[in-house]
Design an enzyme around this catalytic site. Structure first.
Site, PDB file in Angstrom:
ATOM      1  N   ARG A  62      10.988 -27.039  55.453  1.00 22.87           N
ATOM      2  CA  ARG A  62      12.372 -27.525  55.502  1.00 22.87           C
ATOM      3  C   ARG A  62      13.351 -26.424  55.116  1.00 22.87           C
ATOM      4  O   ARG A  62      14.457 -26.324  55.666  1.00 22.87           O
ATOM      5  CB  ARG A  62      12.506 -28.723  54.559  1.00 22.87           C
ATOM      6  CG  ARG A  62      13.866 -29.423  54.636  1.00 22.87           C
ATOM      7  CD  ARG A  62      13.779 -30.792  53.982  1.00 22.87           C
ATOM      8  NE  ARG A  62      15.075 -31.475  54.039  1.00 22.87           N
ATOM      9  CZ  ARG A  62      15.850 -31.687  52.977  1.00 22.87           C
ATOM     10  NH1 ARG A  62      15.458 -31.265  51.777  1.00 22.87           N
ATOM     11  NH2 ARG A  62      17.002 -32.309  53.096  1.00 22.87           N
ATOM     12  N   HIS A  66      16.489 -25.435  57.346  1.00 25.13           N
ATOM     13  CA  HIS A  66      17.871 -25.554  56.859  1.00 25.13           C
ATOM     14  C   HIS A  66      18.559 -24.192  56.802  1.00 25.13           C
ATOM     15  O   HIS A  66      19.790 -24.130  56.853  1.00 25.13           O
ATOM     16  CB  HIS A  66      17.888 -26.234  55.490  1.00 25.13           C
ATOM     17  CG  HIS A  66      17.834 -27.728  55.573  1.00 25.13           C
ATOM     18  ND1 HIS A  66      18.698 -28.561  54.889  1.00 25.13           N
ATOM     19  CD2 HIS A  66      17.021 -28.556  56.291  1.00 25.13           C
ATOM     20  CE1 HIS A  66      18.415 -29.832  55.175  1.00 25.13           C
ATOM     21  NE2 HIS A  66      17.398 -29.839  56.010  1.00 25.13           N
TER      22      HIS A  66
END
Length: 319
Positions: A62, A66
């Site tokens: 993640r 991001h």
């Protein structure tokens, strides 16, 4: 030389520069001579972190995601708040949920011991995501390298460019398309939700909605750890069946209306992505192959290369 010749030379130089910038390619062999042990060193750090906490695999994947969706894959997400930098860490999609910064710093510190000033934090993020996938049973891929680190962050873009847990399908598709990723890439990347956890406030409305797009028994089970009020930060696994294994079970869940996040379940809701979800739920191989390909494409989003950017000594600060 005449003025017309001068103009020609100037135009030719600009074209040449533009061509060079367009072809500043990332390469899997980028550190072979300058830091041959870089990937092994990073992998050792990541393996230690995930052996301590299996959930960290999801967090590291993640983190790369991001980062890449805001200004490109430039490690801007890692920059701490300063008088001149408004950190992306405090943007709503990241605040209190994006984690693993210390793991990246640990890996960077180890790499700096043998190859100071050579390996970028942006590349460490990319390698860490790949290693995290393989360490929890997911696919591997050849990571392209050569990214450099930004000297700026964008809190504003982090607020607008990252997909949200309540986004409708049309917004998800357009958001990924804006980054050069296809609808198929988007669905494949959602498969990372086969691992990891979500906070109660992100799925509360869904499990108390009594909607037709959620299995009643599943909703009832999920309410146990997420009351209608308070306990916003209570964590729940995105996939109850194989919560620590990066596999295609996420797509099987969607077929059964057991997607925890609204933005996941919309992938199987009578729309254009249903067929892709069905394909991945039936074929672990197709999912693994497409997930790897999509991660490589994501890692190609607007990298800083050549003379652009810097190599940060510490990932959270500009040198």
């Amino acid at each position: 030389m005449t003025s017309s010749n001068n103009s020609f030379v100037a135009i030719f130089s600009l074209l040449l520069l533009s061509t060079m910038q367009c072809h500043a390619q990332l390469s899997s062999t980028f550190y072979d001579r300058t830091c041959p042990n870089a990937l092994t060193t990073i992998r050792t750090s990541i393996r230690q972190a995930i052996s301590r906490e299996r959930r960290m695999a999801a967090s590291l994947i993640r983190l790369h995601f991001h980062d890449c969706f805001v200004q490109g894959c430039d490690a801007s997400l890692l920059l701490d708040e300063t008088p001149t930098i408004v950190s992306e860490k405090t943007a709503l999609p990241n605040l209190g949920s994006v984690r693993g910064f210390g793991i990246i710093e640990d890996a960077k510190r180890e790499v700096e011991k043998t190859c100071p000033g050579i390996v970028s934090c942006a590349d460490i993020l990319a390698v860490a995501a790949r290693d995290a996938s393989t360490l929890v049973g997911g696919p591997s891929w050849t990571v392209k390298l050569g990214r450099r680190d930004s000297t700026t962050a964008s809190h504003t873009l982090a607020e607008t460019d990252l997909p949200g847990p309540f986004d409708p399908l049309s917004r998800l598709i357009s958001g990924f398309a804006n980054k050069g990723l296809s609808t198929r890439d988007m669905v494949a990347l959602s498969g990372s939700h086969s691992i990891g956890q979500a906070q109660c406030f992100l799925f509360r409305d869904r499990i108390y909605s009594n909607g037709t797009d959620i299995d009643a028994g599943f909703a009832s089970t999920r309410r146990r750890q997420c009351p209608q009020e308070d306990q916003n930060g209570n964590l729940a696994p995105l996939d109850l069946v194989t919560p620590n294994q990066l596999d295609n079970n996420h797509f099987k869940n969607l077929r059964q209306r057991k997607g925890l996040l609204q933005s996941d379940q919309v992938l199987m809701s009578g729309g254009s992505t249903d067929d892709i979800v069905l394909e991945y739920s039936n074929s672990p191989r197709a999912f693994a192959s497409d997930f790897a390909a999509a991660m490589i494409k994501m890692g190609d989003i607007s990298p800083l290369t050549g003379q652009n950017g810097i190599i940060r000594t510490v990932c959270g600060a500009i040198n």
